[in-house]
Each structure stands twice: as structure tokens, then as C-alpha cells.
Design a protein around this motif. Structure first.
Motif, mmCIF file in Angstrom:
data_model
loop_
_atom_site.group_PDB
_atom_site.id
_atom_site.type_symbol
_atom_site.label_atom_id
_atom_site.label_comp_id
_atom_site.label_asym_id
_atom_site.label_seq_id
_atom_site.Cartn_x
_atom_site.Cartn_y
_atom_site.Cartn_z
ATOM 1 N N ALA A 1 10.850 17.004 21.131
ATOM 2 C CA ALA A 1 11.462 16.337 19.988
ATOM 3 C C ALA A 1 10.548 15.214 19.503
ATOM 4 O O ALA A 1 9.596 14.827 20.187
ATOM 5 N N GLY A 2 10.874 14.678 18.338
ATOM 6 C CA GLY A 2 10.095 13.570 17.810
ATOM 7 C C GLY A 2 10.725 13.009 16.552
ATOM 8 O O GLY A 2 11.729 13.534 16.058
ATOM 9 N N THR A 3 10.117 11.958 16.049
ATOM 10 C CA THR A 3 10.611 11.297 14.849
ATOM 11 C C THR A 3 9.457 11.089 13.881
ATOM 12 O O THR A 3 8.714 10.102 13.991
ATOM 13 N N PRO A 4 9.264 12.012 12.937
ATOM 14 C CA PRO A 4 8.248 11.777 11.924
ATOM 15 C C PRO A 4 8.589 10.525 11.111
ATOM 16 O O PRO A 4 9.764 10.227 10.893
ATOM 17 N N ASP A 5 7.555 9.824 10.676
ATOM 18 C CA ASP A 5 7.782 8.616 9.887
ATOM 19 C C ASP A 5 8.558 8.931 8.616
ATOM 20 O O ASP A 5 9.520 8.237 8.279
ATOM 21 N N ILE A 6 8.125 9.982 7.914
ATOM 22 C CA ILE A 6 8.666 10.263 6.590
ATOM 23 C C ILE A 6 8.533 11.758 6.302
ATOM 24 O O ILE A 6 7.612 12.406 6.780
ATOM 25 N N ILE A 7 9.433 12.268 5.490
ATOM 26 C CA ILE A 7 9.299 13.600 4.909
ATOM 27 C C ILE A 7 9.261 13.386 3.402
ATOM 28 O O ILE A 7 10.106 12.669 2.848
ATOM 29 N N LEU A 8 8.272 13.994 2.753
ATOM 30 C CA LEU A 8 8.078 13.788 1.315
ATOM 31 C C LEU A 8 8.227 15.080 0.520
ATOM 32 O O LEU A 8 7.891 16.157 1.020
ATOM 33 N N ALA A 9 8.682 14.931 -0.722
ATOM 34 C CA ALA A 9 8.512 15.961 -1.742
ATOM 35 C C ALA A 9 7.319 15.464 -2.555
ATOM 36 O O ALA A 9 7.396 14.417 -3.195
ATOM 37 N N TRP A 10 6.225 16.184 -2.474
ATOM 38 C CA TRP A 10 4.990 15.744 -3.120
ATOM 39 C C TRP A 10 4.514 16.900 -3.985
ATOM 40 O O TRP A 10 3.991 17.878 -3.489
ATOM 41 N N GLY A 11 4.781 16.785 -5.282
ATOM 42 C CA GLY A 11 4.551 17.913 -6.174
ATOM 43 C C GLY A 11 5.534 19.005 -5.809
ATOM 44 O O GLY A 11 6.718 18.757 -5.613
ATOM 45 N N ALA A 12 5.030 20.215 -5.647
ATOM 46 C CA ALA A 12 5.892 21.343 -5.275
ATOM 47 C C ALA A 12 5.938 21.535 -3.764
ATOM 48 O O ALA A 12 6.513 22.500 -3.285
ATOM 49 N N VAL B 1 8.007 11.642 -3.425
ATOM 50 C CA VAL B 1 9.367 11.125 -3.290
ATOM 51 C C VAL B 1 9.804 11.281 -1.832
ATOM 52 O O VAL B 1 9.627 12.357 -1.233
ATOM 53 N N VAL B 2 10.375 10.231 -1.283
ATOM 54 C CA VAL B 2 10.839 10.267 0.099
ATOM 55 C C VAL B 2 12.111 11.108 0.180
ATOM 56 O O VAL B 2 13.101 10.821 -0.479
ATOM 57 N N ILE B 3 12.070 12.161 0.994
ATOM 58 C CA ILE B 3 13.242 13.002 1.258
ATOM 59 C C ILE B 3 14.018 12.430 2.438
ATOM 60 O O ILE B 3 15.238 12.396 2.442
ATOM 61 N N ALA B 4 13.266 12.014 3.466
ATOM 62 C CA ALA B 4 13.886 11.463 4.676
ATOM 63 C C ALA B 4 12.920 10.459 5.283
ATOM 64 O O ALA B 4 11.710 10.588 5.160
ATOM 65 N N SER C 1 0.832 -1.210 0.000
ATOM 66 C CA SER C 1 0.000 0.000 0.000
ATOM 67 C C SER C 1 0.860 1.251 0.000
ATOM 68 O O SER C 1 0.552 2.232 -0.679
ATOM 69 N N TRP C 2 1.939 1.217 0.775
ATOM 70 C CA TRP C 2 2.865 2.351 0.803
ATOM 71 C C TRP C 2 3.507 2.538 -0.572
ATOM 72 O O TRP C 2 3.601 3.661 -1.070
ATOM 73 N N VAL C 3 3.921 1.446 -1.188
ATOM 74 C CA VAL C 3 4.526 1.516 -2.524
ATOM 75 C C VAL C 3 3.516 2.083 -3.528
ATOM 76 O O VAL C 3 3.858 2.937 -4.361
ATOM 77 N N LYS C 4 2.264 1.633 -3.437
ATOM 78 C CA LYS C 4 1.209 2.156 -4.321
ATOM 79 C C LYS C 4 1.040 3.656 -4.133
ATOM 80 O O LYS C 4 0.883 4.399 -5.100
ATOM 81 N N PHE C 5 1.049 4.089 -2.880
ATOM 82 C CA PHE C 5 0.924 5.516 -2.611
ATOM 83 C C PHE C 5 2.026 6.282 -3.335
ATOM 84 O O PHE C 5 1.757 7.267 -4.026
ATOM 85 N N LEU C 6 3.259 5.852 -3.178
ATOM 86 C CA LEU C 6 4.380 6.548 -3.815
ATOM 87 C C LEU C 6 4.242 6.536 -5.336
ATOM 88 O O LEU C 6 4.456 7.563 -5.996
ATOM 89 N N GLU C 7 3.890 5.393 -5.899
ATOM 90 C CA GLU C 7 3.771 5.280 -7.350
ATOM 91 C C GLU C 7 2.619 6.117 -7.896
ATOM 92 O O GLU C 7 2.765 6.788 -8.921
ATOM 93 N N GLN C 8 1.476 6.084 -7.231
ATOM 94 C CA GLN C 8 0.291 6.764 -7.744
ATOM 95 C C GLN C 8 0.319 8.277 -7.535
ATOM 96 O O GLN C 8 -0.282 9.020 -8.304
ATOM 97 N N THR C 9 0.995 8.735 -6.517
ATOM 98 C CA THR C 9 1.026 10.176 -6.237
ATOM 99 C C THR C 9 2.269 10.859 -6.789
ATOM 100 O O THR C 9 2.293 12.077 -6.927
ATOM 101 N N GLY C 10 3.311 10.077 -7.068
ATOM 102 C CA GLY C 10 4.571 10.667 -7.507
ATOM 103 C C GLY C 10 5.371 11.271 -6.371
ATOM 104 O O GLY C 10 6.393 11.923 -6.602
#
Length: 191
Positions: A103-114, A87-90, A76-85
Motif C-alpha cells: 500500500a501507499g499514499t501518492p502525494d497527488i492524482i492529477l487530470a493533466w490534459g487527457a 487539475v487535482v483529482i485527489a 511553485s506548486w501553484v505555478k505548476f497547476l496554473e501553467q500546465t492546466g
């Protein structure tokens, strides 16, 4: 530099212990009606989904050794990345706000469109109401840590072989987090 002790889940910055986002918002979540063994199993499952997605993000996931119960959620995660375009930054990056002291640890930081986006991955039956508050804290800390514009916030709800993305933009999320942080500081102040 921010230090993290995984064994105790403790963040320190210049020798000062910082509470985690999860620790701060914990009072907002009532799991008293859930049997302890069910809650423990759900927490373990969620941690394993996050770990598998993190391995995928780092191109280190061995699909052949992946627990079959986790595979549909990672797909499902892979589908999300493929279908939305997107990109994982971190992945699993630590952030902090030295002025507010958390403090904290976000799961992911994305570049999603602009946009830069801080999503939280949830592999639960129901998305918790606190996810907006959680992502608000991560977004503010990410902007503070990286001295950048605050990212947009989302919840990516992973289900078996499908996903749903939920934008989180309620401005009251941040004020709710600040309220929780103030209560945490009050309860943990040295008297």
C-alpha cells in the motif's frame, strides 16, 4: 477497506498488515553519508511542504500562517497547476494492491490534459533516483484500487519559486519495485 494508522505509519487491509511503498524501496536509498540531524531536518521540511501543498489542494491553506520557508515551494506548486492546466483529482489518497500485498499514499492524482497522472512532489536539492520506482508502485496500485487504466507517472521537482516536471516512463521501474517487494517478503516471512 484499507486502514491507515498515522502514528505508526501502518497500513492494514482486512486485518492484514501491508508494507508501504516507502518501506519496500528503503534499501535502495543510502543516506549513511548524511549527518543524522541534517537528514531529520530535510525529512521534516519535505513533510511540511507536502502538508502545505495538500492544504492548498483542499482549499484550506492559510497563507498568512504559512512558514515563510515553505511559501516559495507552495508557490511553485501553484505555478505548476496554473501553467500546465493540471487539475487535482485527489490529494494524499491511499492506494493498495491486495494481490501483491502493498500500500501507499501518492502525494497527488492529477487530470493533466487527457491523461490521469500520478506525480510525486519533491522539494529536495536533487531528485532521488528512486522516484521512478516509487511512482511505478503508486501507479499500479492506483489502477488496482480504482479498477482503471494505469496513470502516467511524473516527478514534480519543487524549488524556490520554480518547478520542473520530469516524466517517469522507464519500464524497468516496475520490475525494480517487484524485486524490492520480493526481498521485503523474503526478509519478513514467518519461518
Amino acid at each position: 477497506m484499507l486502514q491507515f494508522d498515522a502514528a505508526t505509519h501502518t497500513y492494514t487491509l482486512a486485518g492484514r498488515k501491508l508494507p508501504s511503498v516507502s518501506e519496500i524501496i528503503a534499501p535502495l536509498q543510502d543516506f549513511s553519508m548524511v549527518p543524522t540531524h541534517v537528514l531529520a531536518a530535510a525529512c521534516e521540511f519535505g513533510k511540511n511542504v507536502h502538508a502545505a501543498c495538500d492544504l492548498y489542494n483542499r482549499d484550506q491553506l492559510d497563507w498568512d500562517s504559512l512558514d515563510p520557508a515553505l511559501a516559495p515551494y507552495v508557490r511553485s506548486w501553484v505555478k505548476f497547476l496554473e501553467q500546465t492546466g493540471a487539475v487535482v483529482i485527489a490529494s494524499e489518497c491511499r492506494v493498495y494492491d491486495d494481490q501483491l500485498g502493498y500500500a501507499g499514499t501518492p502525494d497527488i492524482i492529477l487530470a493533466w490534459g487527457a491523461r490521469t497522472v500520478v506525480p510525486d512532489l519533491k522539494a529536495t536539492a536533487v531528485v532521488p533516483r528512486t522516484v521512478g520506482i516509487q511512482t511505478a508502485a503508486y501507479a499500479k496500485a492506483y489502477a488496482r484500487t480504482h479498477e482503471c487504466r494505469e496513470p502516467q507517472r511524473y516527478c514534480i521537482h519543487l524549488q524556490e519559486d520554480r518547478f520542473r516536471s520530469h516524466k517517469r516512463d522507464d519500464p524497468s521501474d516496475w520490475s525494480m519495485f517487484l524485486s524490492c517487494l520480493n526481498v521485503w517478503k523474503f526478509n519478513n516471512a514467518n519461518h
